[in-house]
Design an enzyme around this catalytic site. Structure first.
Site, PDB file in Angstrom:
ATOM      1  CB  VAL A   1      26.107  16.097  28.619  1.00  0.00           C
ATOM      2  CG1 VAL A   1      27.518  15.583  28.881  1.00  0.00           C
ATOM      3  CG2 VAL A   1      26.116  17.227  27.608  1.00  0.00           C
ATOM      4  CG  ASP A   2      28.481  11.492  29.688  1.00  0.00           C
ATOM      5  OD1 ASP A   2      28.523  11.057  28.512  1.00  0.00           O
ATOM      6  OD2 ASP A   2      29.488  11.863  30.312  1.00  0.00           O
TER       7      ASP A   2
ATOM      8  CE1 TYR B   1      34.609  29.571  36.696  1.00  0.00           C
ATOM      9  CE2 TYR B   1      33.494  27.627  37.558  1.00  0.00           C
ATOM     10  CZ  TYR B   1      33.528  28.987  37.348  1.00  0.00           C
ATOM     11  OH  TYR B   1      32.490  29.778  37.793  1.00  0.00           O
TER      12      TYR B   1
ATOM     13  CG  ASP C   1      28.729  17.131  35.081  1.00  0.00           C
ATOM     14  OD1 ASP C   1      28.853  18.256  35.590  1.00  0.00           O
ATOM     15  OD2 ASP C   1      27.731  16.786  34.426  1.00  0.00           O
TER      16      ASP C   1
ATOM     17  CB  SER D   1      24.843  15.908  36.363  1.00  0.00           C
ATOM     18  OG  SER D   1      25.920  15.176  35.867  1.00  0.00           O
TER      19      SER D   1
HETATM   20  P1  NAD Z   1      29.118  36.366  32.658  1.00  0.00           P
HETATM   21  O1  NAD Z   1      30.064  35.719  31.725  1.00  0.00           O
HETATM   22  O2  NAD Z   1      27.754  36.680  32.160  1.00  0.00           O
HETATM   23  O3  NAD Z   1      29.768  37.717  33.225  1.00  0.00           O
HETATM   24  C1  NAD Z   1      31.134  37.924  33.408  1.00  0.00           C
HETATM   25  C2  NAD Z   1      31.475  39.301  32.877  1.00  0.00           C
HETATM   26  O4  NAD Z   1      32.850  39.574  33.154  1.00  0.00           O
HETATM   27  C3  NAD Z   1      31.297  39.413  31.348  1.00  0.00           C
HETATM   28  O5  NAD Z   1      30.463  40.500  31.018  1.00  0.00           O
HETATM   29  C4  NAD Z   1      32.720  39.628  30.828  1.00  0.00           C
HETATM   30  O6  NAD Z   1      32.785  40.472  29.696  1.00  0.00           O
HETATM   31  C5  NAD Z   1      33.393  40.250  32.048  1.00  0.00           C
HETATM   32  N1  NAD Z   1      34.842  40.047  32.016  1.00  0.00           N
HETATM   33  C6  NAD Z   1      35.492  38.858  31.916  1.00  0.00           C
HETATM   34  N2  NAD Z   1      36.820  39.060  31.890  1.00  0.00           N
HETATM   35  C7  NAD Z   1      37.010  40.397  31.976  1.00  0.00           C
HETATM   36  C8  NAD Z   1      38.172  41.210  31.982  1.00  0.00           C
HETATM   37  N3  NAD Z   1      39.391  40.670  31.878  1.00  0.00           N
HETATM   38  N4  NAD Z   1      38.030  42.548  32.093  1.00  0.00           N
HETATM   39  C9  NAD Z   1      36.788  43.087  32.171  1.00  0.00           C
HETATM   40  N5  NAD Z   1      35.644  42.367  32.167  1.00  0.00           N
HETATM   41  C10 NAD Z   1      35.758  41.030  32.068  1.00  0.00           C
HETATM   42  O7  NAD Z   1      29.016  35.429  33.949  1.00  0.00           O
HETATM   43  P2  NAD Z   1      28.026  35.500  35.208  1.00  0.00           P
HETATM   44  O8  NAD Z   1      27.128  34.339  35.152  1.00  0.00           O
HETATM   45  O9  NAD Z   1      27.459  36.857  35.347  1.00  0.00           O
HETATM   46  O10 NAD Z   1      29.055  35.198  36.400  1.00  0.00           O
HETATM   47  C11 NAD Z   1      29.678  36.197  37.166  1.00  0.00           C
HETATM   48  C12 NAD Z   1      30.575  35.566  38.216  1.00  0.00           C
HETATM   49  O11 NAD Z   1      29.846  34.632  39.016  1.00  0.00           O
HETATM   50  C13 NAD Z   1      31.774  34.789  37.646  1.00  0.00           C
HETATM   51  O12 NAD Z   1      32.892  35.028  38.455  1.00  0.00           O
HETATM   52  C14 NAD Z   1      31.358  33.338  37.748  1.00  0.00           C
HETATM   53  O13 NAD Z   1      32.475  32.488  37.884  1.00  0.00           O
HETATM   54  C15 NAD Z   1      30.494  33.356  39.000  1.00  0.00           C
HETATM   55  N6  NAD Z   1      29.503  32.275  38.961  1.00  0.00           N
HETATM   56  C16 NAD Z   1      28.301  32.419  38.331  1.00  0.00           C
HETATM   57  C17 NAD Z   1      27.395  31.377  38.343  1.00  0.00           C
HETATM   58  C18 NAD Z   1      26.023  31.499  37.745  1.00  0.00           C
HETATM   59  O14 NAD Z   1      25.174  30.691  38.098  1.00  0.00           O
HETATM   60  N7  NAD Z   1      25.732  32.450  36.870  1.00  0.00           N
HETATM   61  C19 NAD Z   1      27.705  30.164  38.966  1.00  0.00           C
HETATM   62  C20 NAD Z   1      28.954  30.038  39.563  1.00  0.00           C
HETATM   63  C21 NAD Z   1      29.837  31.102  39.576  1.00  0.00           C
HETATM   64  N1  UDP Z   2      24.306  19.939  29.899  1.00  0.00           N
HETATM   65  C1  UDP Z   2      23.565  19.105  29.042  1.00  0.00           C
HETATM   66  N2  UDP Z   2      23.216  19.578  27.800  1.00  0.00           N
HETATM   67  C2  UDP Z   2      23.551  20.830  27.369  1.00  0.00           C
HETATM   68  C3  UDP Z   2      24.304  21.671  28.245  1.00  0.00           C
HETATM   69  C4  UDP Z   2      24.656  21.172  29.503  1.00  0.00           C
HETATM   70  O1  UDP Z   2      23.236  17.970  29.385  1.00  0.00           O
HETATM   71  O2  UDP Z   2      23.165  21.195  26.239  1.00  0.00           O
HETATM   72  C5  UDP Z   2      24.628  19.456  31.280  1.00  0.00           C
HETATM   73  C6  UDP Z   2      26.103  19.537  31.698  1.00  0.00           C
HETATM   74  O3  UDP Z   2      26.806  18.374  31.286  1.00  0.00           O
HETATM   75  C7  UDP Z   2      25.960  19.634  33.211  1.00  0.00           C
HETATM   76  C8  UDP Z   2      24.676  20.417  33.427  1.00  0.00           C
HETATM   77  O4  UDP Z   2      23.962  20.322  32.171  1.00  0.00           O
HETATM   78  O5  UDP Z   2      25.779  18.328  33.757  1.00  0.00           O
HETATM   79  C9  UDP Z   2      24.855  21.890  33.799  1.00  0.00           C
HETATM   80  O6  UDP Z   2      25.710  22.510  32.872  1.00  0.00           O
HETATM   81  P1  UDP Z   2      26.066  24.059  32.883  1.00  0.00           P
HETATM   82  O7  UDP Z   2      26.770  24.351  31.608  1.00  0.00           O
HETATM   83  O8  UDP Z   2      24.883  24.906  33.151  1.00  0.00           O
HETATM   84  O9  UDP Z   2      27.131  24.282  34.039  1.00  0.00           O
HETATM   85  P2  UDP Z   2      27.533  23.585  35.418  1.00  0.00           P
HETATM   86  O10 UDP Z   2      26.331  23.484  36.280  1.00  0.00           O
HETATM   87  O11 UDP Z   2      28.107  22.241  35.083  1.00  0.00           O
HETATM   88  O12 UDP Z   2      28.556  24.512  35.958  1.00  0.00           O
END
Ligand code: NAD
Ligand code: UDP
Length: 388
Positions: free
Chosen positions: A252-253, A184, A336, A257
């Site tokens: 986890v572990d 990713y 992680d 983290s």
């Molecule tokens: P989310 O999974 O809730 O939303 C993503 C949306 O994109 C979903 O509704 C999904 O149906 C849509 N989607 C995926 N593939 C698609 C496709 N091929 N065509 C049309 N729609 C599609 O995730 P989110 O938390 O809202 O995250 C949004 C963005 O922010 C992502 O790019 C994610 O990598 C980034 N991001 C979010 C966080 C966070 O803290 N939430 C952290 C890091 C990065």
């Molecule tokens: N994690 C955990 N228990 C759970 C789910 C997640 O200990 O049931 C930990 C995971 O290993 C990571 C952190 O929580 O260290 C945050 O995980 P998240 O899935 O929110 O995403 P990340 O911050 O790693 O992108």
């Protein structure tokens, strides 16, 4: 055109925009659409394969939003309508992605395609049609901190230059290829590099957002209720699910983290500033997080247990947490990020943005929502599961 009374940070009127929001039906997309509808005159072309989280805005739009928002159910992988929508808009915001860690090592191909290949046409159409792009990346592009390679009690680990993550300075440090967790982060890094290069070589107007663990209502799903029973969402939803079912939270572990969590509503304020201040946001990569809300995952579990007891009136379990290995929880190839402290200098300088909500307050609001939304459904689902 009328600005709806909105001004940018330099005092100029903001003209109403048409914004193509791809991934509008997800967690961040739903909050962004709500904010744009409630506080701005901008028009939204909402693109997603699902609309459950924005149904209240689009199915059908309430009369007050007539002409302001439309839902376009399409998969950006393979739909020729995408270019037309991008052309129709002044700005495209791409949120679409597979972004749950449980998928990175178990579905690495889907993860790489979703985060890199599927995003390519969006970048291309924006560049070719001279349209502005706000692309959502992730704090995971930083990977591990430099300090994580030092011995555990080394004094340099405490020095900010060994752990603070700065947009235009910090390196991206991933694990080996066999640790497929990094599929990713690596795909996101490559799409960032492509967007940046389109800016440098072809003049694409872009902003890249690196979210640092944005959390709040509507994040992910509760397994067996509004998502698959075997699905593993991100930590907020995993721990909420455990609390709703009165089962121990899985660390986890050892839950060592560290993460910084920011309230979704604070973070959306930052996105709105980017939307309405292109001269200050274009050409930049921004960290969006809350460095004051740092906890270990174990501390998060303890805090959520305490807050959930308060909002639900249910006493905590005698053993509220249990340890699980990463291999047991996520399978082979998990790895992680050790620690994620965002440097806030750039976003503060360019957009004057600072997060406001302390972790305890945002957990209280979010867990109140989780309890109200899911408690009865979880009870029903658990009864059905024991009956069959
Ligand atoms: P989310 O999974 O809730 O939303 C993503 C949306 O994109 C979903 O509704 C999904 O149906 C849509 N989607 C995926 N593939 C698609 C496709 N091929 N065509 C049309 N729609 C599609 O995730 P989110 O938390 O809202 O995250 C949004 C963005 O922010 C992502 O790019 C994610 O990598 C980034 N991001 C979010 C966080 C966070 O803290 N939430 C952290 C890091 C990065
Ligand atoms: N994690 C955990 N228990 C759970 C789910 C997640 O200990 O049931 C930990 C995971 O290993 C990571 C952190 O929580 O260290 C945050 O995980 P998240 O899935 O929110 O995403 P990340 O911050 O790693 O992108």
């Amino acid at each position: 055109m009328a600005s709806g009374g909105r001004t940018d940070l330099d005092g100029a009127a903001v003209a109403p925009l048409t914004i193509c929001v791809i991934g509008a039906g997800g967690f961040i997309g739903s909050h962004l659409c709500e904010k744009l509808m409630a506080e701005t005159p901008h028009v939204v072309l909402a693109v997603d394969v699902y609309c459950d989280k924005i149904r209240h805005l689009v199915d059908p739009p309430p009369p007050r939003l007539a002409g302001r928002i439309s839902f376009h159910r399409l998969n950006i992988k393979n739909d020729s309508r995408l270019e037309g929508l991008i052309k129709m808009a002044d700005l495209t915001i791409n949120l679409a992605a597979i972004c749950t860690p449980a998928d990175y090592n178990t579905r690495p191909l889907d993860t790489i395609y979703s985060n890199f290949i599927d995003a390519l046409p969006v970048v291309k159409y924006c560049s070719e049609n001279s349209k502005r792009l706000i692309h959502f990346s992730t704090c995971e592009v930083y990977g591990k901190t430099i300090g994580s390679f030092l011995p555990k009690d080394h004094p340099l680990r405490k020095e900010p230059e060994f752990y603070v993550l700065t947009e235009d300075e910090s390196p991206c440090i991933f694990g080996p290829i066999v640790k497929q967790r990094w599929s990713y982060a690596c795909a996101k890094q490559l799409i960032e590099r492509l967007v940046f290069a389109e800016g440098a070589e072809n003049g694409l107007e872009f902003t890249i957002v690196r979210p640092f663990n944005w959390i709040g209502p509507r994040m992910d799903f509760i397994p067996g209720v509004d998502g698959p029973s075997e699905g593993v969402p991100r930590v907020l939803a995993c721990f909420s699910n455990n609390l709703l079912r009165r089962e121990p939270l899985k660390l986890v572990d050892g839950g060592e983290s560290q993460r910084t969590f920011v309230y979704i509503k604070d973070a959306i304020e930052a996105v709105l500033l980017m939307i309405e201040n292109p001269a200050r946001a274009n050409g930049h990569i921004f960290n969006v997080g809350n460095p004051d809300n740092e906890v270990t995952v174990r501390e998060l579990a303890e805090m959520m247990t305490e807050v959930y007891a308060k909002v639900s009136g249910e006493p905590p379990l005698e053993e509220p947490v249990i340890d699980v290995s990463a291999k047991e929880f996520y399978g082979e190839g998990y790895d992680d990020s050790d620690k994620r402290i965002p440097d806030m200098t750039l976003i503060n300088k360019q957009l004057g943005w600072n997060p406001k909500t302390p972790l305890k307050d945002l957990l209280e609001t979010t867990l109140t929502y989780q309890h109200k939304t899911y408690k009865e459904a979880v009870k029903t689902q658990m009864c059905l599961a024991t009956a069959t």
